[in-house]
Design an enzyme around this catalytic site. Sequence first.
Site, PDB file in Angstrom:
ATOM      1  N   THR A 213      -5.942   2.395   5.861  1.00  0.00           N
ATOM      2  CA  THR A 213      -6.717   2.089   4.658  1.00  0.00           C
ATOM      3  C   THR A 213      -8.128   1.591   4.990  1.00  0.00           C
ATOM      4  OG1 THR A 213      -6.823   0.531   2.809  1.00  0.00           O
ATOM      5  CG2 THR A 213      -5.596  -0.198   4.726  1.00  0.00           C
ATOM      6  N   ASP A 214      -9.030   1.722   4.033  1.00  0.00           N
ATOM      7  CA  ASP A 214     -10.389   1.179   4.214  1.00  0.00           C
ATOM      8  C   ASP A 214     -10.399  -0.349   4.137  1.00  0.00           C
ATOM      9  OD1 ASP A 214      -9.930   0.874   1.474  1.00  0.00           O
ATOM     10  OD2 ASP A 214     -11.706   1.984   0.838  1.00  0.00           O
ATOM     11  N   GLU A 215      -9.287  -0.942   3.639  1.00  0.00           N
ATOM     12  CA  GLU A 215      -9.283  -2.401   3.447  1.00  0.00           C
ATOM     13  C   GLU A 215      -9.352  -3.157   4.770  1.00  0.00           C
ATOM     14  OE1 GLU A 215      -6.816  -4.068   0.477  1.00  0.00           O
ATOM     15  OE2 GLU A 215      -6.968  -2.319  -0.816  1.00  0.00           O
TER      16      GLU A 215
ATOM     17  N   TYR B 145      -8.981  -8.030 -13.663  1.00  0.00           N
ATOM     18  CA  TYR B 145      -9.145  -9.259 -12.878  1.00  0.00           C
ATOM     19  C   TYR B 145     -10.615  -9.699 -12.883  1.00  0.00           C
ATOM     20  CZ  TYR B 145      -4.618  -8.042 -10.641  1.00  0.00           C
ATOM     21  OH  TYR B 145      -3.315  -7.715 -10.369  1.00  0.00           O
TER      22      TYR B 145
ATOM     23  N   PRO C  79      -6.742 -13.785  -5.882  1.00  0.00           N
ATOM     24  CA  PRO C  79      -7.286 -14.672  -4.845  1.00  0.00           C
ATOM     25  C   PRO C  79      -7.866 -13.846  -3.682  1.00  0.00           C
ATOM     26  CG  PRO C  79      -5.030 -15.299  -5.430  1.00  0.00           C
ATOM     27  CD  PRO C  79      -5.305 -14.002  -6.123  1.00  0.00           C
TER      28      PRO C  79
HETATM   29  P1  NAD Z   1       3.714   3.357  -1.653  1.00  0.00           P
HETATM   30  O1  NAD Z   1       3.976   1.904  -1.705  1.00  0.00           O
HETATM   31  O2  NAD Z   1       3.641   4.130  -2.911  1.00  0.00           O
HETATM   32  O3  NAD Z   1       4.816   4.065  -0.742  1.00  0.00           O
HETATM   33  C1  NAD Z   1       5.279   3.514   0.458  1.00  0.00           C
HETATM   34  C2  NAD Z   1       6.590   4.195   0.812  1.00  0.00           C
HETATM   35  O4  NAD Z   1       7.043   3.663   2.070  1.00  0.00           O
HETATM   36  C3  NAD Z   1       7.711   3.939  -0.202  1.00  0.00           C
HETATM   37  O5  NAD Z   1       8.388   5.147  -0.483  1.00  0.00           O
HETATM   38  C4  NAD Z   1       8.637   2.958   0.508  1.00  0.00           C
HETATM   39  O6  NAD Z   1       9.985   3.090   0.116  1.00  0.00           O
HETATM   40  C5  NAD Z   1       8.429   3.357   1.952  1.00  0.00           C
HETATM   41  N1  NAD Z   1       8.729   2.268   2.894  1.00  0.00           N
HETATM   42  C6  NAD Z   1       8.351   0.962   2.797  1.00  0.00           C
HETATM   43  N2  NAD Z   1       8.831   0.268   3.850  1.00  0.00           N
HETATM   44  C7  NAD Z   1       9.484   1.146   4.632  1.00  0.00           C
HETATM   45  C8  NAD Z   1      10.182   1.042   5.864  1.00  0.00           C
HETATM   46  N3  NAD Z   1      10.290  -0.135   6.503  1.00  0.00           N
HETATM   47  N4  NAD Z   1      10.742   2.147   6.402  1.00  0.00           N
HETATM   48  C9  NAD Z   1      10.666   3.341   5.756  1.00  0.00           C
HETATM   49  N5  NAD Z   1      10.028   3.503   4.565  1.00  0.00           N
HETATM   50  C10 NAD Z   1       9.438   2.419   4.025  1.00  0.00           C
HETATM   51  O7  NAD Z   1       2.370   3.512  -0.818  1.00  0.00           O
HETATM   52  P2  NAD Z   1       1.238   4.626  -0.894  1.00  0.00           P
HETATM   53  O8  NAD Z   1       0.225   4.194  -1.870  1.00  0.00           O
HETATM   54  O9  NAD Z   1       1.874   5.948  -1.003  1.00  0.00           O
HETATM   55  O10 NAD Z   1       0.605   4.459   0.558  1.00  0.00           O
HETATM   56  C11 NAD Z   1       1.091   5.203   1.661  1.00  0.00           C
HETATM   57  C12 NAD Z   1       0.297   4.812   2.894  1.00  0.00           C
HETATM   58  O11 NAD Z   1      -1.083   5.080   2.674  1.00  0.00           O
HETATM   59  C13 NAD Z   1       0.384   3.328   3.231  1.00  0.00           C
HETATM   60  O12 NAD Z   1       0.430   3.197   4.624  1.00  0.00           O
HETATM   61  C14 NAD Z   1      -0.916   2.743   2.700  1.00  0.00           C
HETATM   62  O13 NAD Z   1      -1.305   1.639   3.447  1.00  0.00           O
HETATM   63  C15 NAD Z   1      -1.853   3.912   2.892  1.00  0.00           C
HETATM   64  N6  NAD Z   1      -2.994   3.987   1.948  1.00  0.00           N
HETATM   65  C16 NAD Z   1      -2.799   3.926   0.602  1.00  0.00           C
HETATM   66  C17 NAD Z   1      -3.872   4.071  -0.261  1.00  0.00           C
HETATM   67  C18 NAD Z   1      -3.711   4.032  -1.759  1.00  0.00           C
HETATM   68  O14 NAD Z   1      -4.724   4.026  -2.486  1.00  0.00           O
HETATM   69  N7  NAD Z   1      -2.515   4.014  -2.298  1.00  0.00           N
HETATM   70  C19 NAD Z   1      -5.159   4.272   0.269  1.00  0.00           C
HETATM   71  C20 NAD Z   1      -5.321   4.321   1.646  1.00  0.00           C
HETATM   72  C21 NAD Z   1      -4.228   4.191   2.487  1.00  0.00           C
HETATM   73  O1  DAU Z   2      -8.599   0.856  -0.670  1.00  0.00           O
HETATM   74  C1  DAU Z   2      -7.355   1.415  -0.383  1.00  0.00           C
HETATM   75  C2  DAU Z   2      -6.271   0.555  -0.966  1.00  0.00           C
HETATM   76  O2  DAU Z   2      -6.306   0.774  -2.380  1.00  0.00           O
HETATM   77  C3  DAU Z   2      -4.885   0.849  -0.422  1.00  0.00           C
HETATM   78  O3  DAU Z   2      -4.869   0.550   0.942  1.00  0.00           O
HETATM   79  C4  DAU Z   2      -3.821   0.029  -1.161  1.00  0.00           C
HETATM   80  O4  DAU Z   2      -2.533   0.386  -0.711  1.00  0.00           O
HETATM   81  C5  DAU Z   2      -3.932   0.338  -2.643  1.00  0.00           C
HETATM   82  O5  DAU Z   2      -3.011  -0.435  -3.365  1.00  0.00           O
HETATM   83  C6  DAU Z   2      -5.358   0.063  -3.136  1.00  0.00           C
HETATM   84  O6  DAU Z   2      -5.658  -1.349  -3.108  1.00  0.00           O
HETATM   85  P1  DAU Z   2      -6.448  -2.066  -4.294  1.00  0.00           P
HETATM   86  O7  DAU Z   2      -6.145  -3.493  -4.277  1.00  0.00           O
HETATM   87  O8  DAU Z   2      -7.873  -1.648  -4.310  1.00  0.00           O
HETATM   88  O9  DAU Z   2      -5.729  -1.291  -5.542  1.00  0.00           O
HETATM   89  P2  DAU Z   2      -5.175  -1.825  -6.952  1.00  0.00           P
HETATM   90  O10 DAU Z   2      -4.840  -0.609  -7.752  1.00  0.00           O
HETATM   91  O11 DAU Z   2      -4.146  -2.872  -6.796  1.00  0.00           O
HETATM   92  O12 DAU Z   2      -6.473  -2.488  -7.589  1.00  0.00           O
HETATM   93  C7  DAU Z   2      -7.662  -1.742  -7.769  1.00  0.00           C
HETATM   94  C8  DAU Z   2      -8.708  -2.697  -8.308  1.00  0.00           C
HETATM   95  O13 DAU Z   2      -8.327  -3.084  -9.633  1.00  0.00           O
HETATM   96  C9  DAU Z   2      -8.823  -3.988  -7.509  1.00  0.00           C
HETATM   97  O14 DAU Z   2     -10.178  -4.406  -7.504  1.00  0.00           O
HETATM   98  C10 DAU Z   2      -7.976  -4.979  -8.302  1.00  0.00           C
HETATM   99  C11 DAU Z   2      -8.146  -4.503  -9.728  1.00  0.00           C
HETATM  100  N1  DAU Z   2      -6.995  -4.735 -10.623  1.00  0.00           N
HETATM  101  C12 DAU Z   2      -5.754  -4.367 -10.212  1.00  0.00           C
HETATM  102  C13 DAU Z   2      -4.646  -4.577 -11.014  1.00  0.00           C
HETATM  103  C14 DAU Z   2      -3.267  -4.189 -10.534  1.00  0.00           C
HETATM  104  C15 DAU Z   2      -7.190  -5.301 -11.880  1.00  0.00           C
HETATM  105  O15 DAU Z   2      -8.346  -5.610 -12.269  1.00  0.00           O
HETATM  106  N2  DAU Z   2      -6.093  -5.503 -12.676  1.00  0.00           N
HETATM  107  C16 DAU Z   2      -4.825  -5.185 -12.296  1.00  0.00           C
HETATM  108  O16 DAU Z   2      -3.873  -5.441 -13.071  1.00  0.00           O
END
Ligand code: NAD
Ligand code: DAU
Length: 352
Positions: free
Chosen positions: A132-134, A215, A291
């Site tokens: 992730t970019d985080e 938020y 937070p």
């Molecule tokens: P998600 O939470 O939707 O899915 C995660 C999956 O991993 C789930 O199906 C869960 O059951 C499985 N899992 C969790 N723990 C496990 C374990 N110990 N063993 C096997 N399976 C397990 O997450 P996502 O949003 O699909 O993200 C997938 C990957 O991409 C993550 O590594 C996340 O850090 C990365 N990522 C996500 C985003 C985003 O915006 N969602 C952006 C950049 C990177």
């Molecule tokens: O940047 C990549 C990341 O993006 C991934 O690595 C993470 O897995 C993914 O969850 C996501 O993280 P964020 O924290 O950016 O995503 P989220 O959808 O939780 O929140 C997006 C933005 O919206 C963030 O600034 C928090 C805000 N937010 C989120 C929720 C859930 C709100 O304002 N209200 C909300 O209820």
Amino acid sequence: MILVTGGAGFIGSNFVHLWLADHGEPVVTLDKLTYAGNLSNLAALEDDGRHHFVQGDIGDRDLVERLLHEHRPRVVFNFAAESHVDRSISGPGAFIQTNVVGTFNLLEAVRAYWAELPGEDRRAFRFLHVSTDEVYGTLGPADAPFAETNAYEPNSPYAASKAASDHLVRAWRHTYGLPMLTTNCSNNYGPFHFPEKLIPLVIHNALAGTPLPIYGDGLQVRDWLYVEDHCRALMRVAEAGAPGETYNIGGWNEQTNLDVVRAICRTLDEMRPRTDGGSYAEQITFVRDRPGHDRRYAIDAQKIERELGWRPRETFASGIRRTVRWYLDNQQWVDGVTSGAYRSWVDHHYGG
Ligand code: NAD
Ligand code: DAU
């Protein structure tokens, strides 16, 4: 064949669908099926002989070694993780367990498998770690977007656990020579996105007639990428990326949270107007900030564009329409994943 960990989650399931549609090469999906993993994301593949699902933990080294020896994948895509920042704040333990300890065990199982592969298979093998970019921390308004050379400055327990996993992957390459690739992607959105994250939560709440929680001041910035564009980038990295390299993936699409939520409301106003004639934007509600909330993320995706020729296909305008349409057409999926434990999280986190 390929092994996909976390393939029942949001990005992983989109990846499995796209992979089978584009390549046809068989897939084994390993997923623990935590609250975020849903077999309904893969329901369309139930009778597809090219897909094999195994429920299990990436931290279970015996299971992973068995799977690797039985199926002999040429690529492992590691999506498995705890992924929600808010949950990492209220309960960081699971993030350390899966994202750090789990990745360590997975790496060790892969190292043992790779070491025994015969010459050409060993040379061709790849392990792609999806990150992730985080990990880069937060940007000020005038800062340049994150490049691969930026220092790691993770701020949340989630980001720190992902940063730790990236460091393990890097060390396993440097020390043992494993053919690793790491990708750091910005915020994804699209089908099968669990409604605890901003975009699907807002669509779900809007249709349910409940508040759309923003938020703080809602002026935090994220760089949004349609999930299929991320998946295509991962395929390209596995195919042509140089082992040991990292690639940043992003959509060149920075938006404030408030703008994202307003865009969803406008799309819903058009596609599914409220019965009382009002706008969904009236449901926007400002709530207590997260937070340590990172103010801005932005990705410099020039390296993957220049070296691997990848570019996003979807704009935010087209991607958000596809996404809202998908949620309107898949209410049954939403109902399935928002029962039981989901409600407890919403009550706990948003105070009912
Ligand atoms: P998600 O939470 O939707 O899915 C995660 C999956 O991993 C789930 O199906 C869960 O059951 C499985 N899992 C969790 N723990 C496990 C374990 N110990 N063993 C096997 N399976 C397990 O997450 P996502 O949003 O699909 O993200 C997938 C990957 O991409 C993550 O590594 C996340 O850090 C990365 N990522 C996500 C985003 C985003 O915006 N969602 C952006 C950049 C990177
Ligand atoms: O940047 C990549 C990341 O993006 C991934 O690595 C993470 O897995 C993914 O969850 C996501 O993280 P964020 O924290 O950016 O995503 P989220 O959808 O939780 O929140 C997006 C933005 O919206 C963030 O600034 C928090 C805000 N937010 C989120 C929720 C859930 C709100 O304002 N209200 C909300 O209820």
